[in-house]
Design an enzyme around this catalytic site. Structure first.
Site, mmCIF file in Angstrom:
data_model
loop_
_atom_site.group_PDB
_atom_site.id
_atom_site.type_symbol
_atom_site.label_atom_id
_atom_site.label_comp_id
_atom_site.label_asym_id
_atom_site.label_seq_id
_atom_site.Cartn_x
_atom_site.Cartn_y
_atom_site.Cartn_z
ATOM 1 N N SER A 155 0.852 -1.184 0.000
ATOM 2 C CA SER A 155 0.000 0.000 0.000
ATOM 3 C C SER A 155 0.893 1.241 0.000
ATOM 4 C CB SER A 155 -0.954 -0.021 1.209
ATOM 5 O OG SER A 155 -1.862 1.053 1.146
ATOM 6 N N HIS B 10 -2.484 -1.043 -3.492
ATOM 7 C CA HIS B 10 -3.632 -0.145 -3.338
ATOM 8 C C HIS B 10 -3.464 1.076 -4.229
ATOM 9 C CE1 HIS B 10 -4.290 -1.822 1.012
ATOM 10 N NE2 HIS B 10 -4.755 -2.643 0.075
ATOM 11 N N MET C 192 -0.078 1.127 5.045
ATOM 12 C CA MET C 192 -0.850 1.475 6.229
ATOM 13 C C MET C 192 -1.962 0.459 6.443
ATOM 14 S SD MET C 192 -1.082 3.709 8.634
ATOM 15 C CE MET C 192 -2.263 4.236 9.893
ATOM 16 N N ASP D 70 -4.495 -4.723 5.871
ATOM 17 C CA ASP D 70 -5.024 -5.493 4.743
ATOM 18 C C ASP D 70 -4.061 -6.602 4.327
ATOM 19 O OD1 ASP D 70 -6.780 -6.175 2.667
ATOM 20 O OD2 ASP D 70 -5.705 -4.909 1.237
#
Length: 363
Positions: A175, A201, A294, A297
């Site tokens: 991410s 992401h 962050m 996930d």
């Protein structure tokens, strides 16, 4: 607790006003200055000493990338880019991330005011993350060989791993900070390595440019994944922004499954979706890599991968821009090795070679 000080840099008075309003509504941050161009911003940074700046990509008087490049060389600090949802906007944003920007927000090409207001939560979340991120200085030019030419890269191959390349699949989740971290892993993989499937992401409109950029840098071929296509060795597949990516088995082949659906862990694409499919479909032939990002996930699904027999690498805190997803993966017991970013590709190759050797010994 001291508030996070933010300077907004954008040539649009309307955008400056809206961003200032959004930031000042937050109890933990304040907009201490708003500049119409980088030259004014430079003076504001000197006098106001902000914790984070938001920076428009396309600016008058000095290009946003030129300003960012100078800033990251002379006074490295957290920067969140404000990009436009266009092909050029995507390419410039990827360059900004390469120069050291922490993250970006994609504003719509039309309906900008309403679009930015709808992105208020995303903008403020990214400012909070940026304020705590590890800052990278702008990369130094590569050292030249004698005579001024760049030193040639030493060719690397998997060295006779036989059919292992078709059986194994490498899965990467990332991410914030992950566009560059993923690149650093992929550029060090040989052309004949197993297939690599990646969830990074990113919003719609950016993953195609990202895949094209990686394809031009890597020995493997890299593309945006398409639903139903066969997953081949020596290729990398990027989850399209706004869609989940997973893998399925079709006879003797692995195929990509690109599907719409609800966000998972607030993300679409989600690392959780990809890693769960890795555990279910690929099992002990999967190798997992969790990079900077962050949140959490993919952490639980990476533990499911490990329980199914995969071997997993997790980026260490010192080299992460944000040590969120890797920390959660470690806490979940999903990591076999925790490594600095620059060691992940070499250890991955070493692991594949040793696995190939064990397979040959059993024959």
């Amino acid at each position: 607790m001291a508030k996070t000080k933010v300077v907004v840099v954008d040539d649009s008075a309307l955008v400056r006003s809206i961003l200032t309003e959004i930031i000042n509504r937050q109890p933990d941050m304040e907009c201490t200055g708003a500049a119409a161009d980088p030259l004014v911003a430079r003076e504001m940074i000197r006098t106001l000493n902000p914790d984070v700046i938001t920076l428009d990509v396309e600016m008058p008087k000095m290009d946003g990338l030129d300003f960012l490049s100078r800033l990251m060389r002379l006074r490295p600090m957290p920067v969140v880019m404000v990009s436009t949802l266009t092909e050029r906007g995507a390419e410039v944003t990827l360059k900004a991330l390469e120069l050291g920007a922490i993250d970006f927000v994609a504003k719509p090409k039309i309906g900008v005011a309403d679009g930015i207001r709808q992105l208020a939560q995303d903008i403020t979340d990214k400012i909070r993350v940026a304020a705590k991120a590890h800052i990278r200085r702008a990369p130094a030019p590569a050292p030249a060989a004698a005579g001024g030419a760049a030193a040639p890269a030493k060719p690397v191959t998997m060295a006779s791993i036989g059919r292992l390349s078709t059986e194994k699949i490498i899965f990467i989740g990332a991410s914030t900070g992950g566009t560059e971290a993923t690149k650093d892993v992929l550029v060090n993989l040989p052309a004949d390595c197993p297939a690599v499937v990646i969830t990074q992401h990113m919003p719609p409109g950016f993953t195609k440019s990202y895949a094209a950029r990686l394809d031009g840098l890597c020995k493997i071929r890299v593309k945006e994944a398409q639903d139903g296509e066969r997953i081949l060795p020596g290729h990398g597949y990027i989850a399209p922004g706004g869609f989940h990516l997973s893998v399925e088995r079709s006879g003797a082949n692995y195929i990509a499954r690109v599907q719409d659906g609800d966000p998972v862990n607030r993300h679409k694409p989600s690392v959780e979706v990809l890693f769960h499919s890795a555990a279910k479909v690929v099992g002990p032939n999967a190798l997992g890599i969790m990079l900077t990002g962050m949140g959490a996930d993919g952490a639980k699904a990476m533990k499911v991968m490990k329980d199914a027999g995969s071997y997993n690498f997790v980026q260490d805190e010192a080299t992460c821009v944000v040590f969120g997803m890797p920390r959660e993966a470690i806490a979940a017991g999903a990591a076999d090795e925790v490594l600095p970013l620059q060691q992940i590709a070499p250890r991955l190759i070493e692991r594949l070679r040793s696995t190939a050797g064990m397979s040959l010994n059993r024959v």
